[in-house]
Design an enzyme around this catalytic site. Structure first.
Site, mmCIF file in Angstrom:
data_model
loop_
_atom_site.group_PDB
_atom_site.id
_atom_site.type_symbol
_atom_site.label_atom_id
_atom_site.label_comp_id
_atom_site.label_asym_id
_atom_site.label_seq_id
_atom_site.Cartn_x
_atom_site.Cartn_y
_atom_site.Cartn_z
ATOM 1 N N MET A 1 0.833 -1.204 0.000
ATOM 2 C CA MET A 1 0.000 0.000 0.000
ATOM 3 C C MET A 1 0.868 1.254 0.000
ATOM 4 O O MET A 1 1.985 1.246 0.490
ATOM 5 C CB MET A 1 -0.905 0.021 1.222
ATOM 6 C CG MET A 1 -2.048 -0.978 1.166
ATOM 7 S SD MET A 1 -3.315 -0.498 -0.018
ATOM 8 C CE MET A 1 -4.045 0.906 0.803
ATOM 9 N N CYS A 2 0.324 2.319 -0.511
ATOM 10 C CA CYS A 2 0.969 3.628 -0.550
ATOM 11 C C CYS A 2 -0.116 4.682 -0.385
ATOM 12 O O CYS A 2 -1.293 4.366 -0.195
ATOM 13 C CB CYS A 2 1.696 3.853 -1.880
ATOM 14 S SG CYS A 2 2.949 2.627 -2.307
ATOM 15 N N ARG A 3 0.272 5.926 -0.448
ATOM 16 C CA ARG A 3 -0.638 7.054 -0.629
ATOM 17 C C ARG A 3 -0.081 7.864 -1.791
ATOM 18 O O ARG A 3 1.145 8.046 -1.892
ATOM 19 C CB ARG A 3 -0.720 7.940 0.613
ATOM 20 C CG ARG A 3 -1.176 7.246 1.893
ATOM 21 C CD ARG A 3 -2.702 7.097 2.002
ATOM 22 N NE ARG A 3 -3.185 5.912 1.289
ATOM 23 C CZ ARG A 3 -4.468 5.533 1.278
ATOM 24 N NH1 ARG A 3 -5.388 6.269 1.910
ATOM 25 N NH2 ARG A 3 -4.833 4.448 0.639
#
Length: 263
Positions: A1-3
């Site tokens: 996951m990232c933003r």
């Protein structure tokens, strides 16, 4: 996951896009609100832009965004009408290094991925390596699912005549996601993409056999002027932010407000 986040509009400084927002990517690196599978995004960061003469450029750092002393100097000195940025949470087993840090740049495109493919090396990588033409495969520098998916997208763009129109990237994304659903056969994949070609930014909120990561589009004139933004989480407490529906693509262009369509 990232933003991740993107901006398109009148020229805007990197400082206003990346550093000033009260819930910008700097804060989302250590205090995200809507992460599905992680708590921090401290495994590197990067940003990309377009220069009218030289095309896309990127700056990446495998360290946490809050540790880079260069940003205080780069922020007010750099301006662009298009920005893409990412703060990374590395998938287990994928190294934290320069090659694996988003955004990726190739073929005149910028690309960022928020998500993962479960057990990528075993479930999907062999299929993608066999599918992608050698000229795209040879440009892969790291071992992330993200960079391999970017190569596959560029392969679809080059191969599929149905994608060679004004909505080419959106069409190619639909065709790629259809193939991924067949290949993965119930293996979970989170597929929030940001793709920019210098004139447009195309973003997806999508997943296969999993809940999709969060994604919003909107504007905040006080913070960003007249431009439009896409972000994993709203970048400001004010402004007008709308969630992107699940399994949809949103396109920012210079000719009007964001355009939404189903995948």
């Amino acid at each position: 996951m990232c933003r991740h986040a993107a901006y398109l509009g009148p020229s805007l400084s990197l400082e206003r896009f990346l550093l000033r927002p009260d819930h910008g990517l700097v804060e989302q690196a250590y205090r995200p609100r809507e992460m599905l599978t992680a708590e921090l995004n401290a495994d590197g960061f990067g940003f990309g832009w377009y220069h009218p003469e030289t095309g896309p450029g990127t700056y990446t750092n495998p360290m946490p965004i809050w540790s880079d002393v260069n940003l205080a100097h780069l922020g007010p000195a750099m301006s662009s009408n298009l920005w893409i940025a990412n703060v990374r949470s590395a998938t287990r087993g994928q190294p934290t290094n320069q090659a694996n840090t988003h955004p990726f740049r190739a073929g005149g495109l910028l690309f960022s991925h928020n998500g993962f493919v479960r057990d990528f090396a075993e479930t999907l990588r062999p299929t993608l390596r066999a599918f992608v033409r050698p000229e795209f495969d040879s440009e892969i520098r790291g071992n992330t699912d993200s960079e391999h998916l970017f190569a596959a997208l560029r392969h679809v763009l080059a191969q599929d005549v149905r994608a060679q129109d004004d909505s080419g990237i959106e069409t190619a994304l639909r065709h790629l996601f259809d193939r991924l659903a067949q290949w993965l056969d119930a293996v979970p994949a989170l597929l929030n993409f940001l793709v920019a070609d210098g004139q447009r930014i195309i973003a997806t909120r999508h997943a296969i056999d999993h809940e999709s990561p969060s994604l919003y589009y909107g504007r905040d004139v006080a913070a960003f002027g007249e431009g439009w933004l896409i972000a994993s989480e709203p970048l400001t407490e004010g402004g007008d932010w709308e969630p992107v529906p699940d399994h949809h693509v949103v396109t920012l262009g210079a000719d009007g407000p964001p355009r939404l369509s189903a995948l």
